[in-house]
Scaffold this motif. Sequence first.
Motif, mmCIF file in Angstrom:
data_model
loop_
_atom_site.group_PDB
_atom_site.id
_atom_site.type_symbol
_atom_site.label_atom_id
_atom_site.label_comp_id
_atom_site.label_asym_id
_atom_site.label_seq_id
_atom_site.Cartn_x
_atom_site.Cartn_y
_atom_site.Cartn_z
ATOM 1 N N ALA A 146 60.683 31.680 24.857
ATOM 2 C CA ALA A 146 60.495 31.307 23.457
ATOM 3 C C ALA A 146 60.087 32.539 22.679
ATOM 4 O O ALA A 146 59.093 33.185 22.991
ATOM 5 C CB ALA A 146 59.427 30.218 23.346
ATOM 6 N N ASP A 147 60.913 32.893 21.659
ATOM 7 C CA ASP A 147 60.605 34.061 20.834
ATOM 8 C C ASP A 147 60.034 33.583 19.506
ATOM 9 O O ASP A 147 60.753 33.083 18.659
ATOM 10 C CB ASP A 147 61.875 34.897 20.615
ATOM 11 C CG ASP A 147 61.549 36.301 20.107
ATOM 12 O OD1 ASP A 147 60.397 36.507 19.662
ATOM 13 O OD2 ASP A 147 62.448 37.160 20.159
ATOM 14 N N GLU A 148 58.726 33.740 19.365
ATOM 15 C CA GLU A 148 58.015 33.269 18.177
ATOM 16 C C GLU A 148 58.449 31.872 17.758
ATOM 17 O O GLU A 148 58.934 31.672 16.648
ATOM 18 C CB GLU A 148 58.234 34.260 17.022
ATOM 19 C CG GLU A 148 57.729 35.653 17.366
ATOM 20 C CD GLU A 148 57.846 36.610 16.205
ATOM 21 O OE1 GLU A 148 57.513 36.184 15.080
ATOM 22 O OE2 GLU A 148 58.255 37.768 16.409
ATOM 23 N N PRO A 149 58.250 30.915 18.615
ATOM 24 C CA PRO A 149 58.756 29.561 18.332
ATOM 25 C C PRO A 149 58.085 28.939 17.116
ATOM 26 O O PRO A 149 58.638 28.045 16.503
ATOM 27 C CB PRO A 149 58.439 28.782 19.605
ATOM 28 C CG PRO A 149 57.313 29.512 20.236
ATOM 29 C CD PRO A 149 57.523 30.956 19.908
ATOM 30 N N LYS B 50 58.749 43.468 22.057
ATOM 31 C CA LYS B 50 58.576 42.131 22.645
ATOM 32 C C LYS B 50 59.909 41.409 22.800
ATOM 33 O O LYS B 50 60.261 40.893 23.870
ATOM 34 C CB LYS B 50 57.647 41.281 21.761
ATOM 35 C CG LYS B 50 56.296 41.897 21.491
ATOM 36 C CD LYS B 50 55.438 41.022 20.603
ATOM 37 C CE LYS B 50 55.984 40.798 19.212
ATOM 38 N NZ LYS B 50 55.940 41.985 18.324
ATOM 39 N N SER B 51 60.646 41.354 21.689
ATOM 40 C CA SER B 51 61.928 40.639 21.724
ATOM 41 C C SER B 51 62.889 41.297 22.712
ATOM 42 O O SER B 51 63.619 40.617 23.437
ATOM 43 C CB SER B 51 62.562 40.604 20.351
ATOM 44 O OG SER B 51 61.752 39.878 19.474
ATOM 45 N N THR B 52 62.851 42.623 22.730
ATOM 46 C CA THR B 52 63.727 43.335 23.658
ATOM 47 C C THR B 52 63.438 42.914 25.093
ATOM 48 O O THR B 52 64.348 42.614 25.873
ATOM 49 C CB THR B 52 63.513 44.853 23.498
ATOM 50 O OG1 THR B 52 63.672 45.192 22.123
ATOM 51 C CG2 THR B 52 64.494 45.633 24.344
HETATM 52 MG MG MG Z 1 60.850 40.146 17.796
#
Ligand code: MG
Lengths: 229, 803
Positions: free
Chosen positions: A165-168, A44-46
């Motif tokens: 937004a990454d896991e805000p 996901k983050s990638t």
């Molecule tokens: Mg991640």
Amino acid sequence: MLKTINLQKKYTTDEVETTALANVNLHVRQGEFLAIMGPSGCGKSTLLNIIGLLDNPSGGEFYFLDQEISRHSERQRANLRKEHLGFVFQSFNLIDELTVYENVELPLIYLKVGATERKQRVEQALEQMQIAHRRNHFPQQLSGGQQQRVAIARAVVSKPKLLLADEPTGNLDSAHGQEVMQLLSSLNEQGTTIIMVTHSPSDADYAHRVVNLFDGQVISENVKELAIL
Amino acid sequence: MFKNYFLVAVRTLRRNLAYTTLNVVGLALGITCSLLLFLVIRHELSYDTFHGKADRIYRINVDKISAHGPENNAGTPFPMLALLKASLPELTPATHLFNEEGGTFMVLSLNDKEAPRKFREEKNVLFVEPEFFDLFDFPTDGVNGKQALKDLNTVLLTQTIADKYFPGENPVGRVLRMNNQVNLKVTGVIPDAPENTDLPYQMLVDYESSRKINTFANDSWNSTYSNQQIYFALSPGANLKQAEDRLNEVAAKYRPRSPGEQERYTFQPLTQVHFDERYGNFKGRTISKTTLWAMALIGMFLVLVASINFVNLATAQALRRAKEVGMRKVLGASKPQLMTQFLLETGMITLTALSLSVVLTELLLPPLSNLLELQLAFSILHDPLLLLFLVVLLVAVTFFAGFYPALVISGFQPISALKSKTATARAAGLSLRRTLVVLQFTVCQVLIICTIIVHNQMEYFRSASLGFDKEAIVNIPLPAGKAKDLMVLRPQLEAHPAIKATSFAIAPPSANIDMNTSFRYDEFSVERNFSVNMKMADEHYLKTFNIPLLAGRMYEKSDTMREFLVNETFLRQVGETNPQAAVGKDLVINGNQNQGKIVGVVKDFHLTSLRDKIQPVVMSTFTDIYLFLNVKLEQKNTKAALTHLQNVYQSAYPDDVFHYEFFDDSIARFYEGEQRQAYLFKVFSVIAILIGCLGLYGLVAFMVAQRTKEVGVRKVLGASSASIVGLFCKDFAQLVLIAFVIAGPISYYFMEQWLQDFTYRINIGYWVFLAACVLTLIIALTTVSVQALRAAFSNPVKALKTE
Ligand SMILES: [Mg+2]
Ligand SMILES: Nc1ncnc2c1ncn2[C@@H]1O[C@H](COP(=O)(O)OP(=O)(O)OP(=O)(O)O)[C@@H](O)[C@H]1O
């Protein structure tokens, strides 16, 4: 707004090759609120980093605002980034040595916005995030929720077309998490396209569409909006 | 933008106060030292550069190659100047300079009622010809020097002397009696000679008067006297080499050389006089360009070591900045922007350090000036060169110290910088940091080794056997040509129980007074192609100084040259191997003027400093030329003995000033220059090591902080505190050893070069290197342990929680 075709990302460290993304095809329209979900380590983050122009894909095509940019240089990406993108991270990433006000002001400085306009836009963003009364505090003096609101203010002060937004809400308790989600939601209503990575189904509920990743591949999409429409 | 950089910089520096302090203090120390060295070097380079004709003024030297190596002398034969004026017009203006190391001065009173005031000067009284003022541009404050010294028996006083001799009076027109021999009329008062000249003077006297003062004055082309020199200016357009050839050509008529004799008059630029120790100068102090380079190098080393601290601490600190840098990059900051930001930060630290060093320099300059006996000036605002130096230093240090950290930090990948901070920072120049620490240790070890060796050579100077006794001996200068007056009182002199022996002589065995002459040995018809050093002394000389005889006997009492002693070197030079064989041989010296038999051979003793080789010596009696009374005292009761000596002296010379010096003190003065250099070396090495320690301390503190978790885990697993300290020490011990492998050969090479200047020198022992290595190890490991112990004794549970 953006489109990926067979997007790939491989990491090679110490001769071990990890495929973080395998043939991801994604299309995001202007004004959408997209949530990306999936188990830890599924990429996901990638994906978000590539979309956010913080990283280059190892294969496939990536169109952003109708340009193919998968081969852009760091400098070109930096320019697109500061003009069109806003970021919110799980760990806020505020600069400790700067006050709330100065943190929010920073993107405008890099955009070379004039002093008076800068002041006005920073104030506006702080108002909008209901954090204006803390403008002279340093990040360490704020609660997690407050810090994340500052981070969002900083992300939107440059009026980006796309907010990532990454896991805000990852570092926040549920009450503060809700607050943040509502802010994002209202930003989206005002026209900002949002792509958000989350582990929380309740956060995902705010999105129009949810993409599920597994082992670097899109395995399902459920489009809430369509059901309503 | 800059405001933002500035704010962040100030807040970051304030937050990491310990780090900032280490950096600022380290840099300030380094910069202060380099600033002080800059001032010293600049002063040394400024000698005699203020004369308008400085670039075409030369001194005539005599270079000889003789059987015992090259001989260099700045003294010229007395008739040479006349020849110069008569046949070498391109060498004008030219002047004789005769330097007398002080003397006694009697201020004749205006009326006969007052007793005359008496003074004794120890330093330069310079006898000059009127052309002196055409040649040199010393400050005269409007006095026409040429006019003032055109007549016989005239003198120009410097302000200091005028104030001393004539307080509240007008000196002009008054009369001074010098050495009880000549009356000099004061024709003017000029400012004191500047500090940066090798032709220093307390007063300027007309040259012709020197003929009465100078006991060595003669009209022979065969003898030279080192205090009698010629300076001239080469006419613009004239060719130096040709002029030099012409002088040698013309002079050859008057000074015929025997076959195989290699002697040449050479021209030495005035601007070199200060740096060539072979010829010396009237100031009595030269400094080699090598020494100046060494100083410059040390200055650079110190700044380098401080900058390395900076690089080390900054790259180590990069971890703390990773998040900020990552975020700035996410927000679109470009690499150049980030580099600017970090260089600016370094610049601020450097500027702070620089300001601190200016203050420190201001404080340290007076003691340093005292130590070096120099008048060093430091006024930033009126000194463009100094300002430039400071600016260059600021830019260079900022760039040197800041560039690499800035490059590392701005090169962070934004995602990894935000994500895994430690990994990023670990990667941030760990191997470079190790390299730099090695470099630092190398510099420190080189300095330590050099310091020890220089120190040992100095100790050697102090303790080496010179071939004569120097303890408990006083030298009392006598008025020229009047030794006889006191010699007749010898029974009275030796009446005091604390006086063991007395000897009248031209000088003590080691002295700056040098008289050289040619000679003829045995039945050789031609003069041998080397000159001998004449030591004129009475028959008590050997006993007084405890110089052993190898063969024959001491010469008999006499007022003129009758019998001779020679030294071992003399024998070697004439090819005589058996001392006994020389006894009874004939010797003719000084052209054909003096003739006699060799009656004995003395063991070699040192004639000057240990820099110079022992020359062939001929000793004989010659009362008229004796300038010193040398007295061997009992160790105790010296005070009473000295009073006794003074009384007898005054009864012989009622008009002269009694003065004495202990022999070992005057010998120590030969090495004053080296002693000061040795001291400088020591101070600067200590500072370099200190700066290095500061950096090391900071670096280790940082590493310890980074490895808190590791230490915690190890402790939980049962590691002892000692083993934890060992963990850190092992690392640094390795670096010290690597540095030693580099530092050893480098310092060996340089010190061998340095020692080569001394004919009599120490050998470099391996223990010096061992000592330096062990010393660095101790210093480094102590520094490391202080920090490591903190980690070792920390509570492991707490350490694990923080991560
Ligand atoms: Mg991640
Ligand atoms: N810099 C990197 N080098 C090597 N492998 C990496 C790197 N970054 C991520 N990966 C690998 O790529 C895969 C995807 O990582 P990613 O961070 O995108 O997962 P994620 O879905 O965001 O997980 P999480 O939900 O835990 O945040 C993982 O297997 C990870 O180990």
